[in-house]
Design a protein around this motif. Structure first.
Motif, PDB file in Angstrom:
ATOM      1  N   ILE A  40      -6.021 -18.096  -2.953  1.00  0.00           N
ATOM      2  CA  ILE A  40      -5.102 -16.202  -1.894  1.00  0.00           C
ATOM      3  C   ILE A  40      -6.186 -16.328  -0.907  1.00  0.00           C
ATOM      4  CG2 ILE A  40      -4.642 -14.071  -1.920  1.00  0.00           C
ATOM      5  CD1 ILE A  40      -3.813 -14.967  -4.758  1.00  0.00           C
ATOM      6  N   TYR A  41      -8.060 -16.324  -1.712  1.00  0.00           N
ATOM      7  CA  TYR A  41      -9.156 -15.805  -0.034  1.00  0.00           C
ATOM      8  C   TYR A  41      -8.564 -16.497   0.916  1.00  0.00           C
ATOM      9  CZ  TYR A  41     -13.791 -15.570   0.855  1.00  0.00           C
ATOM     10  OH  TYR A  41     -14.543 -15.452   2.162  1.00  0.00           O
ATOM     11  N   LEU A  42      -9.062 -18.217   0.454  1.00  0.00           N
ATOM     12  CA  LEU A  42      -8.752 -19.360   1.177  1.00  0.00           C
ATOM     13  C   LEU A  42      -7.581 -18.869   2.241  1.00  0.00           C
ATOM     14  CD1 LEU A  42      -9.803 -22.347  -0.467  1.00  0.00           C
ATOM     15  CD2 LEU A  42     -11.238 -20.969   1.439  1.00  0.00           C
ATOM     16  N   MET A  43      -6.177 -18.847   1.137  1.00  0.00           N
ATOM     17  CA  MET A  43      -5.367 -18.740   2.183  1.00  0.00           C
ATOM     18  C   MET A  43      -5.591 -17.435   3.234  1.00  0.00           C
ATOM     19  SD  MET A  43      -1.810 -18.543  -0.108  1.00  0.00           S
ATOM     20  CE  MET A  43      -0.848 -18.677   0.820  1.00  0.00           C
ATOM     21  N   ILE A  44      -6.087 -16.091   2.856  1.00  0.00           N
ATOM     22  CA  ILE A  44      -6.334 -14.943   3.870  1.00  0.00           C
ATOM     23  C   ILE A  44      -7.485 -15.327   5.046  1.00  0.00           C
ATOM     24  CG2 ILE A  44      -7.043 -13.128   3.625  1.00  0.00           C
ATOM     25  CD1 ILE A  44      -6.588 -12.527   0.939  1.00  0.00           C
ATOM     26  N   LYS A  45      -8.397 -16.176   4.338  1.00  0.00           N
ATOM     27  CA  LYS A  45      -9.258 -16.554   5.886  1.00  0.00           C
ATOM     28  C   LYS A  45      -8.380 -17.545   6.965  1.00  0.00           C
ATOM     29  CE  LYS A  45     -12.728 -14.473   4.591  1.00  0.00           C
ATOM     30  NZ  LYS A  45     -13.227 -13.571   4.633  1.00  0.00           N
ATOM     31  N   GLU A  46      -7.350 -18.365   6.083  1.00  0.00           N
ATOM     32  CA  GLU A  46      -6.919 -18.940   6.934  1.00  0.00           C
ATOM     33  C   GLU A  46      -5.703 -18.703   7.972  1.00  0.00           C
ATOM     34  OE1 GLU A  46      -5.052 -22.341   4.743  1.00  0.00           O
ATOM     35  OE2 GLU A  46      -7.377 -23.390   4.670  1.00  0.00           O
ATOM     36  N   HIS A  47      -5.426 -17.012   7.017  1.00  0.00           N
ATOM     37  CA  HIS A  47      -4.099 -16.585   8.034  1.00  0.00           C
ATOM     38  C   HIS A  47      -3.751 -15.338   8.527  1.00  0.00           C
ATOM     39  CE1 HIS A  47      -1.403 -20.423   6.780  1.00  0.00           C
ATOM     40  NE2 HIS A  47      -2.070 -20.177   5.469  1.00  0.00           N
ATOM     41  N   THR A  48      -5.458 -15.058   8.582  1.00  0.00           N
ATOM     42  CA  THR A  48      -5.818 -13.637   8.622  1.00  0.00           C
ATOM     43  C   THR A  48      -4.952 -12.756  10.423  1.00  0.00           C
ATOM     44  OG1 THR A  48      -8.000 -13.874   7.999  1.00  0.00           O
ATOM     45  CG2 THR A  48      -7.880 -12.003   9.648  1.00  0.00           C
ATOM     46  N   ASN A  49      -4.669 -14.115  10.861  1.00  0.00           N
ATOM     47  CA  ASN A  49      -4.481 -13.755  12.504  1.00  0.00           C
ATOM     48  C   ASN A  49      -3.328 -13.490  12.155  1.00  0.00           C
ATOM     49  OD1 ASN A  49      -3.593 -16.219  12.711  1.00  0.00           O
ATOM     50  ND2 ASN A  49      -3.861 -17.026  14.552  1.00  0.00           N
ATOM     51  N   ARG A  50      -2.616 -13.580  11.303  1.00  0.00           N
ATOM     52  CA  ARG A  50      -1.031 -13.577  11.080  1.00  0.00           C
ATOM     53  C   ARG A  50      -0.144 -11.901  10.955  1.00  0.00           C
ATOM     54  NH1 ARG A  50       1.427 -19.035   8.218  1.00  0.00           N
ATOM     55  NH2 ARG A  50       0.644 -20.087  10.269  1.00  0.00           N
ATOM     56  N   LEU A  51      -2.083 -11.128  10.297  1.00  0.00           N
ATOM     57  CA  LEU A  51      -1.351  -9.827   9.337  1.00  0.00           C
ATOM     58  C   LEU A  51      -1.722  -9.283  10.860  1.00  0.00           C
ATOM     59  CD1 LEU A  51      -4.488 -10.375   6.498  1.00  0.00           C
ATOM     60  CD2 LEU A  51      -1.385 -10.468   6.327  1.00  0.00           C
ATOM     61  N   SER A  52      -1.448  -7.485  10.207  1.00  0.00           N
ATOM     62  CA  SER A  52      -1.681  -6.266  11.551  1.00  0.00           C
ATOM     63  C   SER A  52      -2.977  -6.029  11.371  1.00  0.00           C
ATOM     64  CB  SER A  52      -0.780  -5.421  11.441  1.00  0.00           C
ATOM     65  OG  SER A  52      -1.604  -4.522   9.924  1.00  0.00           O
ATOM     66  N   VAL A  53      -3.570  -5.196  12.402  1.00  0.00           N
ATOM     67  CA  VAL A  53      -4.631  -5.146  12.904  1.00  0.00           C
ATOM     68  C   VAL A  53      -4.900  -4.197  11.486  1.00  0.00           C
ATOM     69  CG1 VAL A  53      -6.651  -4.073  14.185  1.00  0.00           C
ATOM     70  CG2 VAL A  53      -4.227  -5.136  15.770  1.00  0.00           C
ATOM     71  N   GLU A  54      -4.749  -3.733  11.423  1.00  0.00           N
ATOM     72  CA  GLU A  54      -4.867  -3.014  10.337  1.00  0.00           C
ATOM     73  C   GLU A  54      -5.408  -4.085   8.626  1.00  0.00           C
ATOM     74  OE1 GLU A  54      -2.020  -2.090  12.109  1.00  0.00           O
ATOM     75  OE2 GLU A  54      -2.503  -0.391  13.090  1.00  0.00           O
ATOM     76  N   GLU A  55      -4.786  -4.298   8.453  1.00  0.00           N
ATOM     77  CA  GLU A  55      -4.658  -5.050   7.514  1.00  0.00           C
ATOM     78  C   GLU A  55      -5.688  -6.143   7.615  1.00  0.00           C
ATOM     79  OE1 GLU A  55       0.017  -5.854   5.896  1.00  0.00           O
ATOM     80  OE2 GLU A  55      -0.525  -7.268   7.197  1.00  0.00           O
ATOM     81  N   GLN A  56      -5.794  -6.589   9.066  1.00  0.00           N
ATOM     82  CA  GLN A  56      -7.295  -7.353   8.694  1.00  0.00           C
ATOM     83  C   GLN A  56      -8.442  -6.917   8.857  1.00  0.00           C
ATOM     84  OE1 GLN A  56      -7.209  -9.401  12.748  1.00  0.00           O
ATOM     85  NE2 GLN A  56      -5.309  -9.651  12.590  1.00  0.00           N
ATOM     86  N   ALA A  57      -8.321  -5.537   9.207  1.00  0.00           N
ATOM     87  CA  ALA A  57      -9.336  -4.243   8.431  1.00  0.00           C
ATOM     88  C   ALA A  57     -10.178  -4.907   7.277  1.00  0.00           C
ATOM     89  CB  ALA A  57      -9.806  -3.187   9.473  1.00  0.00           C
ATOM     90  N   LEU A  58      -9.026  -4.444   6.459  1.00  0.00           N
ATOM     91  CA  LEU A  58      -8.736  -4.236   4.731  1.00  0.00           C
ATOM     92  C   LEU A  58      -9.396  -5.548   4.475  1.00  0.00           C
ATOM     93  CD1 LEU A  58      -5.286  -2.626   3.988  1.00  0.00           C
ATOM     94  CD2 LEU A  58      -7.389  -1.362   4.058  1.00  0.00           C
ATOM     95  N   VAL A  59      -8.327  -6.594   4.191  1.00  0.00           N
ATOM     96  CA  VAL A  59      -9.302  -7.896   4.510  1.00  0.00           C
ATOM     97  C   VAL A  59     -10.604  -8.142   4.175  1.00  0.00           C
ATOM     98  CG1 VAL A  59      -6.679  -8.364   3.560  1.00  0.00           C
ATOM     99  CG2 VAL A  59      -7.807  -9.566   5.508  1.00  0.00           C
ATOM    100  N   ARG A  60     -10.848  -8.195   6.210  1.00  0.00           N
ATOM    101  CA  ARG A  60     -12.149  -8.861   6.241  1.00  0.00           C
ATOM    102  C   ARG A  60     -13.228  -9.109   5.200  1.00  0.00           C
ATOM    103  NH1 ARG A  60     -12.391  -5.654  10.864  1.00  0.00           N
ATOM    104  NH2 ARG A  60     -10.558  -7.477  12.378  1.00  0.00           N
ATOM    105  N   ARG A  61     -13.502  -7.710   4.816  1.00  0.00           N
ATOM    106  CA  ARG A  61     -14.891  -8.959   3.851  1.00  0.00           C
ATOM    107  C   ARG A  61     -14.187  -8.382   2.166  1.00  0.00           C
ATOM    108  NH1 ARG A  61     -16.558  -4.843   7.878  1.00  0.00           N
ATOM    109  NH2 ARG A  61     -18.311  -5.748   8.997  1.00  0.00           N
ATOM    110  N   MET A  62     -13.508  -9.214   1.919  1.00  0.00           N
ATOM    111  CA  MET A  62     -12.833  -9.052   0.564  1.00  0.00           C
ATOM    112  C   MET A  62     -13.032 -10.100   0.358  1.00  0.00           C
ATOM    113  SD  MET A  62      -8.837  -8.851  -0.863  1.00  0.00           S
ATOM    114  CE  MET A  62      -9.144  -7.670  -0.450  1.00  0.00           C
ATOM    115  N   THR A  63     -13.505  -9.780  -1.124  1.00  0.00           N
ATOM    116  CA  THR A  63     -14.379 -10.888  -2.038  1.00  0.00           C
ATOM    117  C   THR A  63     -13.806 -11.883  -2.880  1.00  0.00           C
ATOM    118  OG1 THR A  63     -15.607  -9.684  -3.448  1.00  0.00           O
ATOM    119  CG2 THR A  63     -17.392  -9.962  -1.545  1.00  0.00           C
ATOM    120  N   ILE A  64     -14.069 -13.084  -3.139  1.00  0.00           N
ATOM    121  CA  ILE A  64     -12.869 -13.550  -4.369  1.00  0.00           C
ATOM    122  C   ILE A  64     -13.487 -12.604  -5.684  1.00  0.00           C
ATOM    123  CG2 ILE A  64     -13.179 -15.691  -5.568  1.00  0.00           C
ATOM    124  CD1 ILE A  64     -14.098 -17.353  -3.358  1.00  0.00           C
TER     125      ILE A  64
END
Length: 76
Positions: A40-64
């Motif tokens: 999931i961590y890798l998927m988030i990194k690959e698909h961050t641009n598909r998330l809204s700006v607010e969601e991107q801010a939430l997951v930007r520094r998320m760790t495994i």
């Protein structure tokens, strides 16, 4: 936004990626939490641009490890 709301929002994002992961790779159903979190961590990194700006801010520094915790915790 309260800390509980942030956690709930992150959990919703993780769950969306989990649904996608298990559809694309059904064998992940039997994988360990740490393997799923890593995927999931890798998927988030690959698909961050598909998330809204607010969601991107939430997951930007998320760790495994944080993803593992969110996967293992069931909200009531």
């Amino acid at each position: 936004m309260t800390e509980r709301n942030v956690s709930d929002e992150k959990r919703q994002i993780i769950n969306r990626f989990l649904v996608r992961l298990t559809k694309e790779q059904p064998q992940m159903y039997y994988a360990s939490t740490s393997e799923i979190a890593r995927s999931i961590y890798l998927m988030i990194k690959e698909h961050t641009n598909r998330l809204s700006v607010e969601e991107q801010a939430l997951v930007r520094r998320m760790t495994i490890e944080e993803i593992e915790g969110l996967l293992g915790f069931h909200a009531r």
